[in-house]
Design a protein around this motif. Structure first.
Motif, PDB file in Angstrom:
ATOM      1  N   GLN A   1       0.855  -1.134   0.022  1.00  0.00           N
ATOM      2  CA  GLN A   1      -0.235  -0.054   0.127  1.00  0.00           C
ATOM      3  C   GLN A   1       0.796   1.235   0.011  1.00  0.00           C
ATOM      4  N   GLU A   2       1.799   1.232   0.858  1.00  0.00           N
ATOM      5  CA  GLU A   2       2.762   2.354   0.732  1.00  0.00           C
ATOM      6  C   GLU A   2       3.659   2.608  -0.621  1.00  0.00           C
ATOM      7  N   LEU A   3       3.809   1.488  -1.395  1.00  0.00           N
ATOM      8  CA  LEU A   3       4.310   1.662  -2.482  1.00  0.00           C
ATOM      9  C   LEU A   3       3.489   2.098  -3.529  1.00  0.00           C
ATOM     10  N   ALA A   4       2.264   1.534  -3.403  1.00  0.00           N
ATOM     11  CA  ALA A   4       1.215   2.199  -4.232  1.00  0.00           C
ATOM     12  C   ALA A   4       0.792   3.841  -4.011  1.00  0.00           C
ATOM     13  N   ASP A   5       1.026   3.994  -2.880  1.00  0.00           N
ATOM     14  CA  ASP A   5       0.646   5.432  -2.175  1.00  0.00           C
ATOM     15  C   ASP A   5       1.652   6.585  -2.948  1.00  0.00           C
ATOM     16  N   GLN A   6       2.842   5.849  -3.347  1.00  0.00           N
ATOM     17  CA  GLN A   6       3.923   6.658  -3.893  1.00  0.00           C
ATOM     18  C   GLN A   6       3.555   7.191  -5.329  1.00  0.00           C
ATOM     19  N   GLN A   7       2.723   6.345  -5.864  1.00  0.00           N
ATOM     20  CA  GLN A   7       2.376   6.738  -7.583  1.00  0.00           C
ATOM     21  C   GLN A   7       1.957   7.914  -7.745  1.00  0.00           C
ATOM     22  N   GLY A   8       1.163   8.355  -6.738  1.00  0.00           N
ATOM     23  CA  GLY A   8       0.242   9.546  -6.791  1.00  0.00           C
ATOM     24  C   GLY A   8      -0.517   9.832  -7.814  1.00  0.00           C
ATOM     25  N   THR A   9      -1.540   8.739  -8.235  1.00  0.00           N
ATOM     26  CA  THR A   9      -2.311   8.451  -9.273  1.00  0.00           C
ATOM     27  C   THR A   9      -3.786   8.785  -8.852  1.00  0.00           C
ATOM     28  N   TYR A  10      -4.217   7.970  -7.945  1.00  0.00           N
ATOM     29  CA  TYR A  10      -5.881   7.882  -7.388  1.00  0.00           C
ATOM     30  C   TYR A  10      -6.042   8.354  -6.114  1.00  0.00           C
ATOM     31  N   HIS A  11      -7.037   9.008  -6.024  1.00  0.00           N
ATOM     32  CA  HIS A  11      -7.500   9.409  -4.580  1.00  0.00           C
ATOM     33  C   HIS A  11      -7.947   8.385  -3.686  1.00  0.00           C
ATOM     34  N   ASP A  12      -8.469   7.161  -4.176  1.00  0.00           N
ATOM     35  CA  ASP A  12      -8.867   6.063  -3.453  1.00  0.00           C
ATOM     36  C   ASP A  12      -7.705   5.044  -3.158  1.00  0.00           C
ATOM     37  N   ALA A  13      -7.375   4.508  -2.103  1.00  0.00           N
ATOM     38  CA  ALA A  13      -6.185   3.886  -1.679  1.00  0.00           C
ATOM     39  C   ALA A  13      -6.414   2.554  -2.336  1.00  0.00           C
ATOM     40  N   GLY A  14      -7.542   2.067  -2.339  1.00  0.00           N
ATOM     41  CA  GLY A  14      -7.947   0.368  -2.787  1.00  0.00           C
ATOM     42  C   GLY A  14      -7.507   0.664  -4.243  1.00  0.00           C
ATOM     43  N   GLN A  15      -7.978   1.457  -4.894  1.00  0.00           N
ATOM     44  CA  GLN A  15      -7.701   1.780  -6.494  1.00  0.00           C
ATOM     45  C   GLN A  15      -6.176   1.820  -6.754  1.00  0.00           C
ATOM     46  N   ARG A  16      -5.302   2.625  -5.952  1.00  0.00           N
ATOM     47  CA  ARG A  16      -3.944   2.965  -6.032  1.00  0.00           C
ATOM     48  C   ARG A  16      -3.327   1.373  -5.797  1.00  0.00           C
ATOM     49  N   LEU A  17      -3.813   0.531  -4.775  1.00  0.00           N
ATOM     50  CA  LEU A  17      -3.287  -0.731  -4.714  1.00  0.00           C
ATOM     51  C   LEU A  17      -3.602  -1.494  -5.898  1.00  0.00           C
ATOM     52  N   ASN A  18      -4.799  -1.614  -6.412  1.00  0.00           N
ATOM     53  CA  ASN A  18      -4.978  -2.488  -7.616  1.00  0.00           C
ATOM     54  C   ASN A  18      -4.253  -1.870  -8.728  1.00  0.00           C
ATOM     55  N   ALA A  19      -4.132  -0.789  -8.906  1.00  0.00           N
ATOM     56  CA  ALA A  19      -3.404  -0.331 -10.250  1.00  0.00           C
ATOM     57  C   ALA A  19      -1.973  -0.742  -9.929  1.00  0.00           C
ATOM     58  N   LEU A  20      -1.236  -0.974  -8.890  1.00  0.00           N
ATOM     59  CA  LEU A  20      -0.009  -1.502  -8.581  1.00  0.00           C
ATOM     60  C   LEU A  20       0.075  -2.869  -8.966  1.00  0.00           C
ATOM     61  N   LEU A  21      -0.861  -3.695  -8.435  1.00  0.00           N
ATOM     62  CA  LEU A  21      -1.095  -5.450  -8.452  1.00  0.00           C
ATOM     63  C   LEU A  21      -0.982  -5.553  -9.831  1.00  0.00           C
ATOM     64  N   LEU A  22      -1.996  -4.912 -10.401  1.00  0.00           N
ATOM     65  CA  LEU A  22      -2.593  -5.246 -11.691  1.00  0.00           C
ATOM     66  C   LEU A  22      -1.797  -5.028 -12.943  1.00  0.00           C
ATOM     67  N   GLN A  23      -0.916  -4.209 -12.618  1.00  0.00           N
ATOM     68  CA  GLN A  23       0.108  -3.773 -13.896  1.00  0.00           C
ATOM     69  C   GLN A  23       0.878  -4.781 -14.195  1.00  0.00           C
ATOM     70  N   GLU A  24       1.014  -5.121 -15.608  1.00  0.00           N
ATOM     71  CA  GLU A  24       1.694  -6.360 -16.079  1.00  0.00           C
ATOM     72  C   GLU A  24       3.200  -6.466 -15.750  1.00  0.00           C
ATOM     73  N   ASN A  25       3.593  -7.247 -14.990  1.00  0.00           N
ATOM     74  CA  ASN A  25       5.034  -7.506 -14.584  1.00  0.00           C
ATOM     75  C   ASN A  25       5.498  -6.632 -13.550  1.00  0.00           C
ATOM     76  N   GLN A  26       4.686  -5.759 -13.257  1.00  0.00           N
ATOM     77  CA  GLN A  26       5.102  -4.697 -12.202  1.00  0.00           C
ATOM     78  C   GLN A  26       6.237  -4.062 -12.555  1.00  0.00           C
ATOM     79  N   LEU A  27       6.497  -3.596 -13.883  1.00  0.00           N
ATOM     80  CA  LEU A  27       7.534  -2.938 -14.319  1.00  0.00           C
ATOM     81  C   LEU A  27       7.053  -1.251 -14.448  1.00  0.00           C
ATOM     82  N   HIS A  28       7.683  -0.556 -13.559  1.00  0.00           N
ATOM     83  CA  HIS A  28       7.601   0.517 -13.245  1.00  0.00           C
ATOM     84  C   HIS A  28       8.617   1.857 -13.644  1.00  0.00           C
ATOM     85  N   GLN A  29       7.912   3.005 -14.301  1.00  0.00           N
ATOM     86  CA  GLN A  29       8.888   4.067 -14.394  1.00  0.00           C
ATOM     87  C   GLN A  29       9.384   4.429 -13.062  1.00  0.00           C
TER      88      GLN A  29
END
Length: 304
Positions: A257-285
């Motif tokens: 959750q802390e890693l997802a919160d660093q993305q600065g993308t969505y207001h909802d914490a659950g949505q941020r976590l889903n975006a992190l976990l569902l990103q293919e191969n979890q390859l991030h800029q």
């Protein structure tokens, strides 16, 4: 919110907020290492073209990249210009500053009865803190307080453009982290870079035994590992998912959750976590958060 080319001109490779296990960079012209920052060791070639366009051609250990990024320094001129642009943009362009200082105190209402996401980000005050942290110390070390009317313009210019001991990695990272607190993908501090950070781990979550408890599992990410030729360069996880007890010394869900919160993308914490976990191969800029010293330490319930 952007700072303009002046403040971001120093290095194309290291405008970033952090690094993780491995870092790969896109080669602009060829496989020659000549364009790469001299502080980086020799990279190994990768084969991302097997899965699409040949975007990534070089890879390094994140520890080496972190050390390299910290070697690039800011000058006082670029620090001041960057902050000046941000101060101007915040006061003259960003209309939501009064709201995000305390979103729950807003008098705005909606007919749907939707709750307001809790935000408490005082941009003006936080920018002032960053200014006070970096600029006065740098100015004092450059001896600007000792200049007088007889000082030549060329001397002042030379002092303003002289490197300070402030790493550009740290300076721009602080600003990125500040704007990420808004959790708004439309208002970000973007540090353009050809550097990517790679998590060669596939995280997943599962609810066990219907008791409401969610467990975090980790397995190797074979597509990422194969594409970046990590075999022989990194201890890779097996393909079979293992339940985790800790990630970097913290409860697994809290860490993710802390890693997802660093993305600065969505207001909802659950949505941020889903975006992190569902990103293919979890390859991030690399500009979208980082993992401390570049190491990811996983402890399983089976003590692996």
């Amino acid at each position: 919110v952007a700072t303009g080319a002046t403040a971001l001109r120093y290095f194309f490779l290291s405008m970033a907020a952090g690094a993780t296990l491995f870092t790969a960079a896109a080669s602009p012209t060829s496989n020659d290492d000549g364009w790469i920052a001299p502080c980086l060791p020799k990279a190994w070639d990768t084969h991302v073209e097997k899965y699409g366009p040949p975007i990534v051609t070089k890879a390094w250990r994140a520890q080496d990249v972190l050390s390299c990024l910290l070697s690039f320094k800011m000058n006082l001129h670029d620090m001041v210009v960057t902050l000046e642009n941000l101060f101007f943009g915040e006061t003259s362009i960003y209309a939501f500053s009064p709201i995000v200082r305390d979103s729950l105190a807003s008098k705005q209402e909606n007919k749907c009865g939707l709750e307001v996401h809790d935000l408490k980000v005082d941009l003006a005050a936080e920018l002032k803190k960053i200014y006070d942290e970096f600029v006065p110390k740098a100015a004092a070390k450059l001896g600007l307080g000792k200049l007088n009317a007889s000082t030549q313009a060329s001397e002042l210019r030379d002092r303003l453009l002289k490197e300070t001991d402030v790493p550009a990695f740290v300076f721009h990272g602080r600003l990125r982290d500040l704007f990420a607190k808004l959790q708004d993908a439309h208002t970000t501090y973007v540090m353009q870079s050809m550097v990517l950070q790679v998590l060669p781990v596939q995280f997943s979550v599962d609810q066990k035994d219907g008791d409401g408890k969610v467990s975090v599992f980790a397995a190797g990410a074979p597509k990422t590992s194969d594409a970046l030729m990590l075999e022989g360069h990194q201890k890779l996880l097996p393909a079979e998912p293992r339940e985790l007890k800790q990630i970097n010394g913290r409860e697994p869900m809290q860490f993710l959750q802390e890693l997802a919160d660093q993305q600065g993308t969505y207001h909802d914490a659950g949505q941020r976590l889903n975006a992190l976990l569902l990103q293919e191969n979890q390859l991030h800029q690399i500009t979208n958060g980082y993992l401390g010293d570049g190491m990811l330490r996983l402890v399983g319930f089976d003590h692996s």
